[in-house]
Design an enzyme around this catalytic site. Structure first.
Site, PDB file in Angstrom:
ATOM      1  N   TRP B 324       0.838  -1.204   0.000  1.00 53.02           N
ATOM      2  CA  TRP B 324       0.000   0.000   0.000  1.00 53.02           C
ATOM      3  C   TRP B 324       0.874   1.256   0.000  1.00 53.02           C
ATOM      4  O   TRP B 324       0.554   2.261  -0.623  1.00 53.02           O
ATOM      5  CB  TRP B 324      -0.903   0.001   1.247  1.00 53.02           C
ATOM      6  N   HIS B 325       2.023   1.166   0.687  1.00 47.36           N
ATOM      7  CA  HIS B 325       2.869   2.349   0.794  1.00 47.36           C
ATOM      8  C   HIS B 325       3.539   2.729  -0.517  1.00 47.36           C
ATOM      9  O   HIS B 325       3.898   3.894  -0.702  1.00 47.36           O
ATOM     10  CB  HIS B 325       3.930   2.141   1.878  1.00 47.36           C
ATOM     11  N   GLY B 326       3.731   1.781  -1.408  1.00 47.69           N
ATOM     12  CA  GLY B 326       4.362   2.179  -2.661  1.00 47.69           C
ATOM     13  C   GLY B 326       4.614   1.004  -3.571  1.00 47.69           C
ATOM     14  O   GLY B 326       4.657  -0.148  -3.135  1.00 47.69           O
TER      15      GLY B 326
END
Lengths: 328, 483
Positions: B324-326
């Protein structure tokens, strides 16, 4: 305390303080943010990228230059008024790299009454160091040009007053001219030791920037109607000796790349009276006094070789050989 | 528009605040809400108006699916199918913008092809508003949503303090607040508290995080090699930068929302005081952890299906959190080692071995600090460079002033000179790192204090606010905007 009172006092004090900062910024005018010079204060240690850019913007109506001077901090000591038959704007700034030239030239063109005809560039050896370029690139002048400066609410004026004269070894006056105070010999020797330490670090970390020639070509090709004058600034004998000893091959490639692009280069960097007598001509290993800048300006203006040598593809090999022989 | 910009602080925020309450005072309740939605969309569009239709379409779509789900009577299509359709559409939207280039790059590498990258710009806040709306869909399916009108729903999604980088709010905690009458007029206590928290957040971001940012950038992105001190200074600088940047943003968001009498959930609770990895995730980005727990970990079965499944579920949840973060292998790896870390922690607890408190803290902090290296590094090589510097004893440089006494160390390859040369910050870095440790370990979390309108809080507000305002000339975005 009641909440309403807390809010009123808090916001009231904040607004008054901010207004005070705005007013003092306007009056002290630390980085040529504003057009006036009410107090005629000498600017010591300013952010050169910022104020040289602001200076152009604030004098847009009267800017009438036909030449731009680009280069690193050493070139900042050349008085723009010392050039003969040229009206020069000294846009040299500390740690300038070729990747900034286009932004500077375009910006001066946009702020000037007409497009400049000549571009004088002082190239230092560090501009060919890939790692040094990466280290410096975050200060690119385009940042100052593309982002309107937050000129009203900064603490620069207070910093400026705290760091002000006469402690600094150099200072600016109006008309974009930099002055340097003559230092004691002991201080210069200490500065020299420091310069040698720093340059050793830089040289240990040196990697030739393979796109150097290509980048210079693209600058030259972009401005086909401008005349380029390239020079290599003088440097003290100990530092030149160190550079050549450590990276002679890269130095050779660097000068040859410059010549391949521009045809010739005025070199002030060789073993001579000026570089040997560094106590009288230099503040540290690299930065000369404005008196040396006068010699550079004259040689360049008149296309003379009183204090320099003009290097071309015809004499470069002999000159490099002599340099190497002098190392022994 | 950035919270730490002149246009936001001196124009947008005061104008929105006064107009909103003026409309409420005139009893134009719906118009005031509409105005707040409009202001929030204006705030969102300030960066790039191109993505405005995207958030509008996403809002209309999810509201339609959500209301359908909450009123749905089983028919030809099952309710679950509608929910799955809604979630898949959201994931496709997020995946298209955030992960397509990542997949294309890997596809090219694995199959030796040369497909062109899409080079899409990531629409601002897409990860945040997508998650919020997925939660809304799931709760509608569970019949846990009331009948919200579209205006309230729009406000829930777009409310500008939390729109860009969270906290990830839940409709259950936001919708009732938008409807309460007592929130329609100015409450001085909330305004004073909001201003205070905002100024603390601004100070954290502008003064502390941005100071560390310079050294983190030099260490990660610019230096080619790092000695042991430089490498540790680089990783610690980023560890502090990330915390003060993100928690500063969260404080500002909470403070601004409070001006409008809206209470956003707390997102940080002194995370670097954590004594275990589990403890850390209960304190760091708490609203994301809550989302991952409620909408991924528990639906996967949580801890109800035996130990092995619990570990698998935990690992999967953290892996998804990482992704989700990247879109990058460094994020996947970061999620993986956090997943493994939490599984090991669970196993450790099972054996009932207790560590001394300081050892537990030291282990946890270093685990976090080292794993942030993968989180921050743009390339694998950058991460390896920093880690190699941290743990290799081949390249030790001590400060020059120690050379007189310890010159004999030269024979062991230890040099003297600019021991933080590549970061170009000198002893400042040491001082700031000490300040960083002090701030994360000693003071209580700001939310543990009960705000009082006193001379002390007044002084702190004025100092933090004015000092931060004078430093706004350094343009810098918030780190979490990129996620």
């Amino acid at each position: 305390m009641k909440d309403k009172k807390w809010i009123l006092i808090g916001l009231g004090c904040s607004i008054i303080s901010i207004l005070f900062i705005v007013l003092s910024n306007y009056l002290i005018n630390p980085n040529y943010y504003f057009k006036h010079n009410i107090f005629s204060i000498e600017k010591s240690n300013p952010d050169e990228r910022k104020f040289k850019t602001n200076y152009l913007a604030n004098n847009q109506s009267t800017n009438n230059f036909n030449t731009i001077l680009l280069g690193s901090s050493v070139a900042t000591y050349i008085n723009q008024l010392d050039f003969l038959n040229m009206s020069v704007y000294n846009y040299a700034v500390s740690g300038m790299i070729p990747q900034e030239y286009i932004y500077a030239i375009d910006y001066l063109d946009s702020q000037n009454s007409h497009k400049v005809e000549n571009v004088i560039i002082g190239l230092d050896f560090y501009t060919s160091n890939k790692n040094e370029i990466e280290r410096i690139s975050s200060f690119n002048i385009k940042h100052y040009i593309s982002n309107p400066t937050m000129k009203y609410v900064t603490l620069e004026n207070i910093k400026f007053l705290l760091e002000g004269e006469p402690l600094s070894r150099y200072y600016y006056r109006w008309k974009n001219i930099k002055y340097a105070i003559k230092l004691d010999n002991d201080i210069i020797k200490r500065n020299m030791e420091y310069s040698i330490r720093i340059i050793k670090k830089e040289l240990n970390d040196y990697v030739y920037y393979l796109k150097y020639k290509e980048d210079l070509f693209s600058i030259k090709n972009r401005y086909k109607n401008k005349f380029f004058i390239i020079f290599i600034p003088p440097i003290t004998t100990p530092l030149l000796h160190l550079i050549l000893k450590e990276h002679f091959i890269e130095y050779k490639r660097w000068v040859k790349d410059i010549i391949a692009v521009f045809g010739q280069v005025h070199s002030f960097a060789y073993f001579n009276e000026t570089s040997n007598d560094f106590l009288n001509n230099f503040q540290d290993g690299r930065h000369f006094y404005p008196s040396v800048g006068v010699k550079i300006a004259k040689d360049i203006s008149n296309n003379e070789t009183k204090h320099s040598i003009i290097l071309t593809k015809d004499n470069i090999d002999i000159w490099l050989r002599n340099l190497r022989d002098n190392l022994k | 528009m950035l919270f730490n910009s002149y246009e936001f602080i001196f124009a947008f925020l005061p104008a929105t605040f006064f107009i909103y309450f003026y409309l409420n005072q005139k009893n134009l309740i719906d118009i005031s809400k509409g105005f707040l939605v409009f202001s929030s969309l204006f705030f969102y569009s300030w960066w790039n108006i191109v993505y405005l239709p995207l958030i509008l379409v996403s809002m209309f779509f999810n509201y339609s699916i959500g209301t359908t789900l909450s009123k749905y009577k089983e028919n030809l299509v099952s309710k679950k199918s509608i929910l799955i359709f809604g979630i898949i559409c959201n994931i496709i939207l997020l995946g298209y913008f955030k992960y397509s280039d990542f997949f294309i790059e890997n596809y090219n590498t694995v199959f030796n092809t040369n497909s062109n990258l899409l080079n899409l710009a990531l629409p601002l806040a897409i990860s945040f508003f997508t998650f919020q709306q997925i939660a809304y869909l799931v709760d509608s399916y569970r019949n846990e949503t009331s009948e919200y009108n579209f205006l309230n729903y729009s406000l829930f999604v777009t409310f500008f303090p939390q729109l860009i980088a969270g906290p990830i709010v839940h409709h259950k905690e936001m919708m009732p607040q938008f409807s309460q009458n007592k929130n329609k007029s100015m409450i001085y206590q909330n305004i004073a508290t909001g201003l205070f928290i905002f100024s603390i957040g601004l100070f954290k971001k502008v003064i502390i995080a941005d100071t560390f940012a310079v050294w983190a950038t030099k260490g990660f992105d610019i230096a080619t090699t790092l000695n042991v001190f430089e490498a540790w200074a680089t990783s610690l600088s980023y560890t502090f930068q990330l915390y003060f940047d993100f928690s500063g943003y969260a404080d500002m968001a909470i403070g601004i929302a409070l001006l409008f009498n809206i209470r956003l959930p707390i997102n940080f609770n002194s995370p670097y005081k954590a004594l275990s990895i589990q403890d850390f995730w209960r304190r760091w980005h708490m609203t994301l952890s809550r989302f991952l727990r409620d909408y991924i970990y528990i639906p996967l079965g949580g801890n109800k299906k035996g130990d092995f499944r619990t570990y698998v579920n935990l690992f999967a949840t953290f892996l998804i959190g990482g992704i989700w973060h990247g879109a990058g292998w460094t994020f996947v790896f970061w999620g993986t080692i956090h997943g493994l870390g939490i599984v090991i922690h669970k196993l450790w607890n099972k054996f009932g071995v207790k560590l001394w408190k300081w050892v537990a803290w030291l282990l946890t902090f270093n685990f976090i600090n080292i794993t942030w290296v993968f989180f921050r590094a743009k390339e694998w090589d950058d991460a390896i460079k920093v880690l190699k510097g941290m743990f290799s004893l081949d390249h030790i440089v001590l400060p020059q002033f120690l050379s007189n006494k310890f010159l004999w160390l030269n024979q062991y390859g230890i040099e003297f000179g600019g021991f933080l040369y590549n970061l170009q910050g000198g002893l400042n870095i040491i001082v700031w790192i000490c300040i960083g440790f002090f701030l994360i370990l000693i003071p209580k979390n700001i939310y543990q204090y009960k705000f009082k309108s006193s001379s002390l809080t007044l002084f702190i507000f004025i100092f933090c606010f004015i000092f931060s305002i004078t430093q706004l000339d350094k343009y810098s975005e918030f780190l979490y905007f990129q996620f």
